[in-house]
Write a protein that holds these residues in place. Structure first.
Motif, PDB file in Angstrom:
ATOM      1  N   GLY A 170       0.792  -1.220   0.000  1.00  0.00           N
ATOM      2  CA  GLY A 170       0.000   0.000   0.000  1.00  0.00           C
ATOM      3  C   GLY A 170       0.824   1.270   0.000  1.00  0.00           C
ATOM      4  O   GLY A 170       0.343   2.332   0.401  1.00  0.00           O
ATOM      5  N   VAL A 171       2.060   1.179  -0.482  1.00  0.00           N
ATOM      6  CA  VAL A 171       2.944   2.352  -0.474  1.00  0.00           C
ATOM      7  C   VAL A 171       2.365   3.467  -1.342  1.00  0.00           C
ATOM      8  O   VAL A 171       2.389   4.649  -0.960  1.00  0.00           O
ATOM      9  N   ALA A 172       1.835   3.118  -2.522  1.00  0.00           N
ATOM     10  CA  ALA A 172       1.279   4.153  -3.403  1.00  0.00           C
ATOM     11  C   ALA A 172       0.089   4.845  -2.756  1.00  0.00           C
ATOM     12  O   ALA A 172      -0.071   6.077  -2.868  1.00  0.00           O
ATOM     13  N   GLU A 173      -0.758   4.073  -2.062  1.00  0.00           N
ATOM     14  CA  GLU A 173      -1.916   4.668  -1.389  1.00  0.00           C
ATOM     15  C   GLU A 173      -1.476   5.598  -0.258  1.00  0.00           C
ATOM     16  O   GLU A 173      -2.084   6.662  -0.044  1.00  0.00           O
ATOM     17  N   TYR A 174      -0.441   5.213   0.459  1.00  0.00           N
ATOM     18  CA  TYR A 174       0.098   6.057   1.531  1.00  0.00           C
ATOM     19  C   TYR A 174       0.588   7.382   0.957  1.00  0.00           C
ATOM     20  O   TYR A 174       0.266   8.462   1.483  1.00  0.00           O
ATOM     21  N   VAL A 175       1.328   7.313  -0.136  1.00  0.00           N
ATOM     22  CA  VAL A 175       1.862   8.530  -0.748  1.00  0.00           C
ATOM     23  C   VAL A 175       0.732   9.407  -1.273  1.00  0.00           C
ATOM     24  O   VAL A 175       0.746  10.638  -1.102  1.00  0.00           O
ATOM     25  N   ASP A 176      -0.277   8.810  -1.883  1.00  0.00           N
ATOM     26  CA  ASP A 176      -1.395   9.595  -2.407  1.00  0.00           C
ATOM     27  C   ASP A 176      -2.176  10.254  -1.279  1.00  0.00           C
ATOM     28  O   ASP A 176      -2.613  11.415  -1.398  1.00  0.00           O
ATOM     29  N   ALA A 177      -2.356   9.535  -0.162  1.00  0.00           N
ATOM     30  CA  ALA A 177      -3.049  10.122   0.989  1.00  0.00           C
ATOM     31  C   ALA A 177      -2.254  11.303   1.543  1.00  0.00           C
ATOM     32  O   ALA A 177      -2.835  12.344   1.911  1.00  0.00           O
ATOM     33  N   ILE A 178      -0.940  11.153   1.618  1.00  0.00           N
ATOM     34  CA  ILE A 178      -0.094  12.257   2.080  1.00  0.00           C
ATOM     35  C   ILE A 178      -0.266  13.461   1.169  1.00  0.00           C
ATOM     36  O   ILE A 178      -0.423  14.611   1.634  1.00  0.00           O
ATOM     37  N   ARG A 179      -0.271  13.226  -0.128  1.00  0.00           N
ATOM     38  CA  ARG A 179      -0.425  14.317  -1.093  1.00  0.00           C
ATOM     39  C   ARG A 179      -1.765  15.032  -0.888  1.00  0.00           C
ATOM     40  O   ARG A 179      -1.836  16.272  -0.911  1.00  0.00           O
ATOM     41  N   GLN A 180      -2.832  14.266  -0.671  1.00  0.00           N
ATOM     42  CA  GLN A 180      -4.145  14.872  -0.436  1.00  0.00           C
ATOM     43  C   GLN A 180      -4.137  15.754   0.816  1.00  0.00           C
ATOM     44  O   GLN A 180      -4.652  16.878   0.814  1.00  0.00           O
ATOM     45  N   LEU A 181      -3.558  15.235   1.896  1.00  0.00           N
ATOM     46  CA  LEU A 181      -3.547  15.979   3.153  1.00  0.00           C
ATOM     47  C   LEU A 181      -2.711  17.248   3.043  1.00  0.00           C
ATOM     48  O   LEU A 181      -3.060  18.283   3.624  1.00  0.00           O
ATOM     49  N   ARG A 182      -1.626  17.185   2.314  1.00  0.00           N
ATOM     50  CA  ARG A 182      -0.805  18.381   2.126  1.00  0.00           C
ATOM     51  C   ARG A 182      -1.559  19.424   1.304  1.00  0.00           C
ATOM     52  O   ARG A 182      -1.458  20.629   1.565  1.00  0.00           O
ATOM     53  N   GLN A 183      -2.316  18.973   0.316  1.00  0.00           N
ATOM     54  CA  GLN A 183      -3.116  19.899  -0.483  1.00  0.00           C
ATOM     55  C   GLN A 183      -4.209  20.568   0.340  1.00  0.00           C
ATOM     56  O   GLN A 183      -4.657  21.675   0.019  1.00  0.00           O
ATOM     57  N   GLN A 184      -4.625  19.900   1.421  1.00  0.00           N
ATOM     58  CA  GLN A 184      -5.614  20.488   2.334  1.00  0.00           C
ATOM     59  C   GLN A 184      -4.982  21.493   3.298  1.00  0.00           C
ATOM     60  O   GLN A 184      -5.686  22.133   4.084  1.00  0.00           O
ATOM     61  N   GLY A 185      -3.664  21.608   3.241  1.00  0.00           N
ATOM     62  CA  GLY A 185      -2.962  22.533   4.119  1.00  0.00           C
ATOM     63  C   GLY A 185      -2.626  21.961   5.481  1.00  0.00           C
ATOM     64  O   GLY A 185      -2.216  22.710   6.387  1.00  0.00           O
TER      65      GLY A 185
END
Length: 385
Positions: free
Chosen positions: A209-224
């Motif tokens: 699930g490494v790709a999902e972890y990275v994508d979730a991180i990207r989403q949270l960073r975009q939320q500030g």
């Protein structure tokens, strides 16, 4: 009595099975550990354990090389004459059991921690190998003098449905065991400045699930959101599902996460984080989650075999659907926004780890399988005389 423990890496023997090997020694067993060569072999010897390297390549499909390995194992077992052979992972279970049969070793124990690449991957290579491996497993795991140890109830049912082994010969032992006392000394601290430190620690494979972890991180960073994301582990060159190192370095360059590489001191690492994430596609029983639970850390993982053995959703962690990075991001945000809830999950996880996954429990149950099997094998020999 002599026992041979066979794994596909010396790292696995050192990190996951040294407690079992030392307990066997204390109980009077002569123990031999075998695996492909590596730096942990000498560490095992430094503990007073016998270890021998094997000419084994995990990814090899060369028939001549594989036959040479099988013959090497047969000769080794004929030389050592152990009472039993215990193989870990699918390849070692197959080769160790076949070699034991050819060498006339009476008792065979196999521990399969998850179904592995051949059964979890959708790649053409894995699909082509699947029927071959199924046939070999039936041959290797069969017989009244064999026992199969599985780590979760889903795998028990899968093996039953597939007809790979007599259900009466299956034993459920949850995980390889964790020294909970070692990790219990760690007391989770409140996140500094409200910025939690989130960690995924595993072999760096796509099916973790490494790709999902990275994508979730990207989403949270975009939320500030402000938090620290950590990734621990290295790509496994012996596994076709390994994440390329260049891809990992690209995530680092993008500023998404900090890559720690291989970490020996897991207790120290877990003591420095606030939330542990493992969005795996399937597990036997994930040791990382158990170690984090023993530390009292809140867990986020997927609702899949193995992972849901450790986490009950909303009780001692959070479960999210496999492959769903949106749900993963929401779970990470929930624990960031509600530290009190996160602490309650962590406290419950610690209690569960102590009650179900401590290495003392696993070692005792594994040795009970040895006793059962060797007693059965001896009775079979005596009845045939």
């Amino acid at each position: 009595m002599k026992a041979v423990l066979f794994a596909n890496t010396d790292w696995y023997l050192y990190n996951f099975r040294r407690a079992l090997a030392r307990a066997l020694q204390r109980a009077g067993y002569d123990v031999l550990l075998i695996s492909p060569p590596g730096p942990y072999g000498e560490k095992l010897r430094g503990l007073g354990l016998r270890w021998e390297p094997l000419p084994m390549q995990r990814r090899s499909l060369n028939p001549l090389r594989e036959l040479a390995l099988l013959w090497h194992l047969v000769r080794l077992l004929r030389r050592e004459r152990p009472a039993l052979v215990h193989g870990f992972t699918i390849k070692c279970a197959v080769y160790g059991s076949l070699a034991a049969r050819l060498a006339g070793i009476p008792a065979r124990v196999n521990a399969v921690a998850g179904m592995g690449y051949v059964f979890t991957s959708s790649q053409l290579k894995a699909r082509l190998l699947r029927p071959v491996v199924r046939g070999l497993l039936r041959l290797a795991l069969g017989g009244r003098d064999a026992r199969l140890i599985l780590q979760n109830a889903d795998d028990v049912e899968l093996f039953r449905q597939a007809g790979l082994v007599d259900p009466a010969h299956v034993r459920l032992i949850r995980g390889s065991g964790v020294n909970c006392a070692q990790f219990a000394a760690i007391s989770p601290q409140a996140p500094a400045n409200g910025r939690p430190r989130m960690l995924l620690a595993s072999r760096l494979l796509w099916d973790k699930g490494v790709a999902e972890y990275v994508d979730a991180i990207r989403q949270l960073r975009q939320q500030g959101r402000r938090f620290k994301a950590l990734l621990a582990g290295t790509p496994d060159p012996g596994n076709p599902a390994a994440v390329p190192e260049a891809t990992i370095r690209g995530w680092v360059d993008e500023g998404l996460l900090t890559w720690l590489g291989h970490v020996d001191d897991m207790a120290g690492l877990l003591g420095a984080v606030d939330i542990v994430v493992l969005p795996s596609y399937r597990e036997g029983l994930p040791r990382t989650l158990v170690e984090a639970a023993a530390c009292g850390l809140p867990l986020i993982t997927t609702d899949v075999p193995g992972c849901r053995e450790v986490v009950t959703d909303g009780i001692d962690g959070l479960l999210v659907p496999m492959g769903n990075s949106d749900a993963l991001a929401r779970a990470m945000a929930r624990l960031q926004d509600d530290p009190a809830f996160a602490r309650r999950l962590g406290d419950a996880a610690r209690r569960k780890a102590r009650a179900q996954f401590d290495e003392r429990i696993v070692v005792e149950r594994t040795m009970a399988v040895y006793t059962e099997l060797c007693t059965t094998s001896q009775a079979s020999v005596e009845s045939s005389v």
